[in-house]
Scaffold this motif. Structure first.
Motif, PDB file in Angstrom:
ATOM      1  N   ARG A  14       7.711   5.998  -5.708  1.00 30.64           N
ATOM      2  CA  ARG A  14       7.443   4.937  -4.732  1.00 30.64           C
ATOM      3  C   ARG A  14       7.317   3.572  -5.406  1.00 30.64           C
ATOM      4  NH1 ARG A  14       2.084   6.045  -3.556  1.00 30.64           N
ATOM      5  NH2 ARG A  14       1.607   4.557  -5.220  1.00 30.64           N
ATOM      6  N   ASP A  15       6.499   3.497  -6.432  1.00 30.42           N
ATOM      7  CA  ASP A  15       6.243   2.204  -7.071  1.00 30.42           C
ATOM      8  C   ASP A  15       7.468   1.674  -7.789  1.00 30.42           C
ATOM      9  OD1 ASP A  15       3.705   2.290  -6.069  1.00 30.42           O
ATOM     10  OD2 ASP A  15       2.736   2.874  -7.948  1.00 30.42           O
ATOM     11  N   LEU A  18       9.583   0.047  -5.278  1.00 36.65           N
ATOM     12  CA  LEU A  18       8.982  -1.222  -4.840  1.00 36.65           C
ATOM     13  C   LEU A  18       9.002  -2.291  -5.926  1.00 36.65           C
ATOM     14  CD1 LEU A  18       5.859   0.101  -2.867  1.00 36.65           C
ATOM     15  CD2 LEU A  18       7.853  -1.083  -1.896  1.00 36.65           C
ATOM     16  N   LEU A  20       7.132  -2.159  -8.582  1.00 35.75           N
ATOM     17  CA  LEU A  20       5.765  -2.282  -9.088  1.00 35.75           C
ATOM     18  C   LEU A  20       5.613  -1.523 -10.399  1.00 35.75           C
ATOM     19  CD1 LEU A  20       3.823  -1.648  -5.746  1.00 35.75           C
ATOM     20  CD2 LEU A  20       4.288  -3.857  -6.840  1.00 35.75           C
ATOM     21  N   LEU A 119       9.875   2.651   3.209  1.00 35.73           N
ATOM     22  CA  LEU A 119       9.488   1.586   2.279  1.00 35.73           C
ATOM     23  C   LEU A 119      10.155   0.272   2.681  1.00 35.73           C
ATOM     24  CD1 LEU A 119       9.563   3.010  -1.375  1.00 35.73           C
ATOM     25  CD2 LEU A 119       7.575   2.307  -0.042  1.00 35.73           C
ATOM     26  N   LYS A 122       8.587  -0.975   5.744  1.00 42.03           N
ATOM     27  CA  LYS A 122       7.139  -1.179   5.565  1.00 42.03           C
ATOM     28  C   LYS A 122       6.343  -0.408   6.615  1.00 42.03           C
ATOM     29  CE  LYS A 122       7.614  -5.567   3.147  1.00 42.03           C
ATOM     30  NZ  LYS A 122       7.171  -6.960   2.997  1.00 42.03           N
ATOM     31  N   PHE A 144      -4.082   3.364   1.408  1.00 37.46           N
ATOM     32  CA  PHE A 144      -2.742   2.807   1.218  1.00 37.46           C
ATOM     33  C   PHE A 144      -2.526   1.588   2.109  1.00 37.46           C
ATOM     34  CE2 PHE A 144      -1.584   7.022  -0.606  1.00 37.46           C
ATOM     35  CZ  PHE A 144      -1.097   6.550  -1.812  1.00 37.46           C
ATOM     36  N   ARG A 147      -3.864  -1.180   0.246  1.00 38.29           N
ATOM     37  CA  ARG A 147      -3.015  -1.569  -0.895  1.00 38.29           C
ATOM     38  C   ARG A 147      -1.768  -2.304  -0.416  1.00 38.29           C
ATOM     39  NH1 ARG A 147      -1.097   3.045  -4.960  1.00 38.29           N
ATOM     40  NH2 ARG A 147      -3.374   3.121  -5.188  1.00 38.29           N
ATOM     41  N   PHE A 148      -1.117  -1.750   0.603  1.00 40.78           N
ATOM     42  CA  PHE A 148       0.109  -2.352   1.135  1.00 40.78           C
ATOM     43  C   PHE A 148      -0.231  -2.998   2.477  1.00 40.78           C
ATOM     44  CE2 PHE A 148       1.592   1.518  -1.239  1.00 40.78           C
ATOM     45  CZ  PHE A 148       2.060   0.829  -2.354  1.00 40.78           C
ATOM     46  N   ASP A 150       0.878  -5.355   4.175  1.00 37.94           N
ATOM     47  CA  ASP A 150       1.927  -5.768   5.113  1.00 37.94           C
ATOM     48  C   ASP A 150       2.673  -4.574   5.708  1.00 37.94           C
ATOM     49  OD1 ASP A 150       3.013  -5.128   2.644  1.00 37.94           O
ATOM     50  OD2 ASP A 150       4.532  -6.708   2.675  1.00 37.94           O
ATOM     51  N   PHE A 151       2.202  -3.366   5.442  1.00 40.87           N
ATOM     52  CA  PHE A 151       2.803  -2.174   6.041  1.00 40.87           C
ATOM     53  C   PHE A 151       2.100  -1.867   7.359  1.00 40.87           C
ATOM     54  CE2 PHE A 151       5.329   0.389   2.790  1.00 40.87           C
ATOM     55  CZ  PHE A 151       5.577  -0.697   1.977  1.00 40.87           C
ATOM     56  N   GLU A 188      -8.772  -2.148  -3.572  1.00 43.90           N
ATOM     57  CA  GLU A 188      -7.407  -2.566  -3.271  1.00 43.90           C
ATOM     58  C   GLU A 188      -7.355  -4.053  -2.919  1.00 43.90           C
ATOM     59  OE1 GLU A 188      -5.007  -0.825  -4.024  1.00 43.90           O
ATOM     60  OE2 GLU A 188      -5.462   1.301  -3.766  1.00 43.90           O
TER      61      GLU A 188
END
Length: 409
Positions: A14-15, A18, A20, A119, A122, A144, A147-148, A150-151, A188
């Motif tokens: 995943r990262d 992204l 990351l 992903l 988002k 999560f 952490r994200f 804007d999701f 986060e």
């Protein structure tokens, strides 16, 4: 030639997608037995299910497995790990589509549940109905979301979380897992969003009813343009994240105003005496979720003293000395510095106050430095030379500290 295949799975995939930094790399092996891994030099470390350490990289490697719900709660699962378990079966048991991707050792992506598209869009979406079997996943998704930030949460996933809460699944969570996820969520980038997600699905009132009770409780608009105490808490946590404060500071921020949720309605929007109530409720939360001592102790002193710190700009030397005494500042200077950080986040966690100066922190830090600079041994020796003993020596040290503060006044 070895008989099994190894795949990179979960957060590392995943990262990377992204862009990351990849912190930890988790691997799954397919087509292997524990005996085959031992023969290949892997070291066993797992208790609940077979997990091994790679003989060279020492990264964790798990056998591909399926799981079956056997009882309520986090521990109510039976695991099946065998050479005939496929990678797709293993990925299907995972929580979110963005965590259910894999790469083979050549870097080829395996994505049976559309995680890469989620992903890009988002979206936080559960992989399968099996999500509902593990209540920890509600906390993980909330983390999560923090952490994200804007999701968005897929509507069907939000509805499933609500149903899980209604079915009583979160009531079976063990303290260690709750604190593990809450503490990670607090660290986060948008910790307040974790609380928002938990509140929307109904889990917050089950896990942190003291926090849930803050929403809808008004405060004086002159001091709190955002008015709502729960909204204020979210803003305070965001200030903690903005300045990258430690977990003890963030937990103290979470608990600092809990007493306002118990103010009688006829007293709204004032909250006289909420500090003492907040301290008691913070202790209750810490006990319920087995919060580490460092976090608990800071939360209690912040709850009790944050209003006094805010008001300290108008304090004279004697009142400032008493504040330092109550905070045990000379024995715990690092904790006192964290207290000031939490209070500054509280002061700035108000609409329109985000960038205001907070001179109280600088002044009290300087007060502590001035009193710490006193040669305590010399003061004690002089007191003893005058024939003073016991408590009288302590009073001489206190007087020296007071004189230091008066010199700064």
């Amino acid at each position: 030639m070895r008989e099994f295949q190894r795949f990179l799975v979960g957060g590392a995939v995943r990262d990377r997608l992204l862009g990351l930094p990849v912190q930890d790399r988790d691997w799954v092996v397919v087509g292997a037995s524990p005996e085959a891994l031992l023969k290949a030099g892997y070291q066993p470390v797992g208790k609940d299910f077979p997990v091994f350490l790679h003989p060279e990289t020492h990264e964790e490697v798990a056998l591909a497995r399926t799981e079956r719900k056997t009882a309520r709660g986090y521990h109510g699962f039976a695991f099946h790990a065998a050479p005939d378990v496929t990678l797709e079966q293993d990925l299907t048991r995972r929580d979110l589509t963005i965590n259910a991707m894999a790469e083979d050792e050549a870097g080829q992506l395996i994505d049976p549940h559309g995680g890469r598209q989620d992903l890009a869009d988002k979206v936080l979406r559960h992989v399968s109905p099996a999500f509902a079997e593990d209540p920890v996943r509600i906390l993980r998704l909330a983390r999560f979301a923090a952490r994200f930030a804007d999701f968005n949460i897929a509507p069907e996933t939000g509805a499933l979380m609500q149903q899980m809460v209604q079915d009583g699944e979160v009531d079976a969570l063990v303290p260690e897992r709750v604190w593990q996820e809450l503490s990670r969520g607090l660290m986060e980038a948008a910790p307040g969003r974790m609380l928002t997600v938990l509140r929307e699905c109904g889990a917050l009132v089950r896990l942190l009813p003291e926090v849930d009770a803050l929403f809808g409780v008004p405060q004086p608009e002159a001091h709190h343009p955002e008015v709502d105490t729960g909204v204020h808490l979210l803003l305070v946590l965001q200030q903690c994240a903005r300045f990258n404060h430690t977990l003890p500071v963030r937990f103290a921020a979470l608990c600092h105003d809990l007493g306002k949720g118990t103010t009688r309605r006829e007293e709204w929007p004032r909250h006289i005496g909420h500090e003492g109530r907040s301290e008691k409720l913070a202790a209750k939360v810490a006990e319920r979720w087995k919060v580490p001592t460092e976090c608990r102790e800071l939360a209690l002193v912040v709850a009790r003293e944050h209003t006094h710190v805010h008001q300290s700009g108008g304090f004279g030397p004697e009142a400032r000395l008493r504040l330092l005494e109550r905070c045990d500042a000379w024995r715990r200077p690092e904790r006192f510095a964290q207290l000031l950080q939490a209070c500054e986040a509280d002061a700035r966690g108000r609409t329109g106050f985000e960038d205001r100066d907070y001179p109280q922190a600088e002044r009290l830090a300087a007060d502590l430095a001035a009193t710490l600079a006193i040669d305590q041994a010399a003061v004690s020796s002089a007191a003893l030379a005058r024939g003073l003993t016991g408590p009288d020596v302590g009073r001489a040290i206190r007087l020296a500290r007071l004189n230091a503060l008066e010199a700064r006044a």
